[in-house]
Design a protein around this motif. Structure first.
Motif, PDB file in Angstrom:
ATOM      1  N   VAL A   1      11.888  14.446  -5.739  1.00 34.11           N
ATOM      2  CA  VAL A   1      10.941  13.588  -6.458  1.00 34.11           C
ATOM      3  C   VAL A   1      11.660  12.352  -6.989  1.00 34.11           C
ATOM      4  CG1 VAL A   1       9.390  13.422  -8.433  1.00 34.11           C
ATOM      5  CG2 VAL A   1       9.384  15.485  -7.022  1.00 34.11           C
ATOM      6  N   ALA A   2      12.886  12.520  -7.479  1.00 33.11           N
ATOM      7  CA  ALA A   2      13.657  11.374  -7.963  1.00 33.11           C
ATOM      8  C   ALA A   2      13.948  10.393  -6.824  1.00 33.11           C
ATOM      9  CB  ALA A   2      14.960  11.843  -8.604  1.00 33.11           C
ATOM     10  N   ILE A   3      14.265  10.908  -5.640  1.00 33.20           N
ATOM     11  CA  ILE A   3      14.489  10.038  -4.483  1.00 33.20           C
ATOM     12  C   ILE A   3      13.221   9.242  -4.180  1.00 33.20           C
ATOM     13  CG2 ILE A   3      14.874  10.026  -1.980  1.00 33.20           C
ATOM     14  CD1 ILE A   3      16.720  12.488  -2.420  1.00 33.20           C
ATOM     15  N   ALA A   4      12.068   9.914  -4.230  1.00 35.59           N
ATOM     16  CA  ALA A   4      10.801   9.237  -3.955  1.00 35.59           C
ATOM     17  C   ALA A   4      10.514   8.162  -4.989  1.00 35.59           C
ATOM     18  CB  ALA A   4       9.662  10.259  -3.909  1.00 35.59           C
ATOM     19  N   ARG A   5      10.679   8.484  -6.259  1.00 38.05           N
ATOM     20  CA  ARG A   5      10.369   7.519  -7.316  1.00 38.05           C
ATOM     21  C   ARG A   5      11.267   6.279  -7.211  1.00 38.05           C
ATOM     22  NH1 ARG A   5       7.482   9.451 -11.929  1.00 38.05           N
ATOM     23  NH2 ARG A   5       8.649   7.993 -13.216  1.00 38.05           N
ATOM     24  N   THR A   6      12.564   6.495  -7.028  1.00 38.15           N
ATOM     25  CA  THR A   6      13.480   5.368  -6.893  1.00 38.15           C
ATOM     26  C   THR A   6      13.172   4.582  -5.627  1.00 38.15           C
ATOM     27  OG1 THR A   6      15.215   6.538  -8.101  1.00 38.15           O
ATOM     28  CG2 THR A   6      15.907   4.698  -6.714  1.00 38.15           C
ATOM     29  N   GLY A   7      12.865   5.297  -4.540  1.00 37.40           N
ATOM     30  CA  GLY A   7      12.568   4.637  -3.281  1.00 37.40           C
ATOM     31  C   GLY A   7      11.339   3.755  -3.355  1.00 37.40           C
ATOM     32  N   VAL A   8      10.298   4.214  -4.050  1.00 39.25           N
ATOM     33  CA  VAL A   8       9.091   3.397  -4.198  1.00 39.25           C
ATOM     34  C   VAL A   8       9.413   2.109  -4.934  1.00 39.25           C
ATOM     35  CG1 VAL A   8       6.814   3.267  -5.284  1.00 39.25           C
ATOM     36  CG2 VAL A   8       7.494   5.342  -4.075  1.00 39.25           C
ATOM     37  N   ARG A   9      10.124   2.211  -6.036  1.00 35.97           N
ATOM     38  CA  ARG A   9      10.495   1.008  -6.788  1.00 35.97           C
ATOM     39  C   ARG A   9      11.346   0.068  -5.938  1.00 35.97           C
ATOM     40  NH1 ARG A   9       9.757   0.567 -12.223  1.00 35.97           N
ATOM     41  NH2 ARG A   9       8.954   2.388 -13.369  1.00 35.97           N
TER      42      ARG A   9
ATOM     43  N   ILE B   1       4.574   8.373   2.214  1.00 30.44           N
ATOM     44  CA  ILE B   1       5.616   9.340   1.845  1.00 30.44           C
ATOM     45  C   ILE B   1       5.246  10.732   2.349  1.00 30.44           C
ATOM     46  CG2 ILE B   1       6.916  10.362  -0.055  1.00 30.44           C
ATOM     47  CD1 ILE B   1       6.321   7.845  -1.668  1.00 30.44           C
ATOM     48  N   HIS B   2       6.163  11.310   3.135  1.00 27.74           N
ATOM     49  CA  HIS B   2       5.990  12.657   3.678  1.00 27.74           C
ATOM     50  C   HIS B   2       7.184  13.529   3.325  1.00 27.74           C
ATOM     51  CE1 HIS B   2       2.551  12.196   6.572  1.00 27.74           C
ATOM     52  NE2 HIS B   2       2.869  10.913   6.408  1.00 27.74           N
ATOM     53  N   SER B   3       6.975  14.847   3.443  1.00 34.52           N
ATOM     54  CA  SER B   3       8.065  15.820   3.507  1.00 34.52           C
ATOM     55  C   SER B   3       7.652  16.867   4.536  1.00 34.52           C
ATOM     56  CB  SER B   3       8.334  16.444   2.134  1.00 34.52           C
ATOM     57  OG  SER B   3       7.193  17.141   1.669  1.00 34.52           O
TER      58      SER B   3
ATOM     59  N   GLU C   1       2.538  18.522   0.953  1.00 33.39           N
ATOM     60  CA  GLU C   1       3.741  17.714   0.780  1.00 33.39           C
ATOM     61  C   GLU C   1       3.623  16.981  -0.563  1.00 33.39           C
ATOM     62  OE1 GLU C   1       3.917  15.241   4.262  1.00 33.39           O
ATOM     63  OE2 GLU C   1       3.692  16.956   5.626  1.00 33.39           O
ATOM     64  N   TYR C   2       4.587  17.183  -1.461  1.00 31.76           N
ATOM     65  CA  TYR C   2       4.338  16.881  -2.867  1.00 31.76           C
ATOM     66  C   TYR C   2       5.107  15.701  -3.441  1.00 31.76           C
ATOM     67  CZ  TYR C   2       1.947  21.279  -2.485  1.00 31.76           C
ATOM     68  OH  TYR C   2       1.094  22.271  -2.075  1.00 31.76           O
ATOM     69  N   GLU C   3       6.172  15.259  -2.787  1.00 29.45           N
ATOM     70  CA  GLU C   3       6.960  14.172  -3.369  1.00 29.45           C
ATOM     71  C   GLU C   3       6.134  12.896  -3.513  1.00 29.45           C
ATOM     72  OE1 GLU C   3       9.918  17.121  -1.967  1.00 29.45           O
ATOM     73  OE2 GLU C   3       8.075  16.279  -1.124  1.00 29.45           O
ATOM     74  N   GLY C   4       5.349  12.567  -2.492  1.00 28.02           N
ATOM     75  CA  GLY C   4       4.520  11.369  -2.552  1.00 28.02           C
ATOM     76  C   GLY C   4       3.492  11.416  -3.664  1.00 28.02           C
TER      77      GLY C   4
ATOM     78  N   LEU D   1       0.868  -1.173   0.000  1.00 27.13           N
ATOM     79  CA  LEU D   1       0.000   0.000   0.000  1.00 27.13           C
ATOM     80  C   LEU D   1       0.901   1.217   0.000  1.00 27.13           C
ATOM     81  CD1 LEU D   1      -2.705   1.510   0.264  1.00 27.13           C
ATOM     82  CD2 LEU D   1      -2.564   1.124   2.746  1.00 27.13           C
ATOM     83  N   LEU D   2       0.771   2.057  -1.020  1.00 23.50           N
ATOM     84  CA  LEU D   2       1.656   3.193  -1.247  1.00 23.50           C
ATOM     85  C   LEU D   2       0.841   4.476  -1.153  1.00 23.50           C
ATOM     86  CD1 LEU D   2       3.278   1.549  -4.370  1.00 23.50           C
ATOM     87  CD2 LEU D   2       4.265   1.570  -2.066  1.00 23.50           C
ATOM     88  N   THR D   3       1.118   5.308  -0.157  1.00 27.00           N
ATOM     89  CA  THR D   3       0.286   6.479   0.103  1.00 27.00           C
ATOM     90  C   THR D   3       1.099   7.764   0.073  1.00 27.00           C
ATOM     91  OG1 THR D   3       0.532   6.289   2.509  1.00 27.00           O
ATOM     92  CG2 THR D   3      -1.326   5.137   1.502  1.00 27.00           C
ATOM     93  N   GLY D   4       0.457   8.819  -0.408  1.00 23.28           N
ATOM     94  CA  GLY D   4       0.988  10.167  -0.367  1.00 23.28           C
ATOM     95  C   GLY D   4      -0.159  11.125  -0.083  1.00 23.28           C
ATOM     96  N   GLY D   5       0.147  12.392   0.103  1.00 24.91           N
ATOM     97  CA  GLY D   5      -0.914  13.367   0.332  1.00 24.91           C
ATOM     98  C   GLY D   5      -1.615  13.193   1.660  1.00 24.91           C
TER      99      GLY D   5
END
Length: 331
Positions: A222-230, A144-146, A62-65, A53-57
């Motif tokens: 954003v790149a850190i978030a995208r790579t981290g999710v994968r 995912i938070h910032s 907070e926008y990276e997620g 389960l992948l959540t943001g917002g």
């Protein structure tokens, strides 16, 4: 007996393939008597396997997620997947649309209202649905938070110290797999009502992040978030192989002395920047009173030695605001 959730998903979370829809929450208001809050959701499923389960917002500023998850929900190769990924990039959708930490509908801070109530406010109903209907489906939850508009952080993935040491180790392993520049053993100021606590109390693996702040995102975060999710999906066995294995600098928050809170209101003069090493007793910020001249600023000092991992973002603080966070490298 707990009341049923008023939220209805427009997709089937057990169906094979890629499905995009909404969590539909009835919301009667002045401009729409029979209206709804429509929260976008996606489910990608390819055979039997683990569920992430992948959540943001969770907070709307907070926008990276939201950015990373919305993109990846379209881009991930379904044929490479094993199992299921549920994407909820804009979990507190009203707050995301208003670009605020809390909901403009009821003032609710979603991440202080878990496990929620099915008969409560709009924000409580969202928390209830996530806690009762989505988290139980998951083996691993990544939220995912910032720092939002008021805080800024070194980009780190985080897990918590837990009573169950096997669960704690599993969460730490997923945190490290995320591959952020920093990996934090996180101490919360107040864990009551958080998604973190709800997930962990169910015995699930939970990972969170703080990936920057200031009410914006950067190409790097954003790149850190995208790579981290994968990487987390690969760690869970939903995707093959790590995308970009990386060794994070490990940080610890050993006590409440990590936090420095403003003792006065005024204008902030930073005396250290994010990532700087500080020693216990060092002045890390001064707060100046803008009402009159001649008064010395109030100095705020580090209580322990380490790295400046977080700071208040706006140039003005109120008394009681979190002014700085010092974390201790453990490598």
């Amino acid at each position: 007996m707990t009341a049923p959730s008023p939220i209805t998903p427009t997709i089937d979370f057990d169906a094979e393939g890629a499905h995009y829809g909404h969590l539909r929450l009835p919301f009667s208001r002045d401009d729409s008597a029979w209206g709804h809050v429509m929260i976008p959701v996606a489910c990608l499923k390819n055979g039997d396997g683990p569920t992430v389960l992948l959540t943001g917002g969770n907070h709307g500023d907070e926008y990276e997620g939201p950015l990373a998850l919305a993109g990846l929900s379209r881009e991930i190769d379904m044929t490479a997947m094993t199992g299921r990924a549920i994407f909820l990039p804009f979990m507190n959708h009203p707050a995301v649309m208003a670009a605020t930490r809390t909901s403009p509908i009821d003032g609710g801070n979603l991440n202080r209202l878990f496990p929620g109530r099915p008969d409560g406010t709009v924000t409580q109903k969202i928390a209830d649905y996530v806690a009762r209907h989505l988290v139980p489906l998951a083996d691993l939850v990544l939220d995912i938070h910032s720092g939002g508009r008021t805080l800024d952080f070194l980009p780190f993935a985080a897990s918590h110290i837990l009573p169950d040491k096997a669960q704690e180790a599993a969460c730490a392993a997923a945190r490290d797999a995320f591959g952020a520049p920093y990996a934090m053993s996180l101490l919360e100021i107040d864990a009551a009502g958080m998604l973190d606590t709800t997930v962990e109390e169910m015995g699930k693996v939970f990972v969170t992040t703080e990936l920057g702040g200031g009410g914006t995102a950067t190409a790097r975060t954003v790149a850190i978030a995208r790579t981290g999710v994968r990487n987390v999906m690969a760690h869970a066995g939903v995707l093959p192989g790590p995308v970009a294995p990386a060794r994070s600098v490990r940080l610890d928050m050993p006590s409440g002395d990590c936090f420095v809170f403003a003792d006065a209101a005024g204008l902030v003069e930073p005396c250290a920047d994010l990532g700087d090493r500080v020693q216990a007793g060092d002045v890390i910020a001064r707060v100046h009173a803008p009402e009159r001249l001649g008064a010395a600023p109030v100095e705020h000092r580090a209580k322990l030695s380490g790295l400046l991992a977080g700071r208040h973002f706006p140039g003005k603080v109120q008394m009681g605001d979190c002014l700085a966070v010092v974390a201790v490298p453990t490598d």
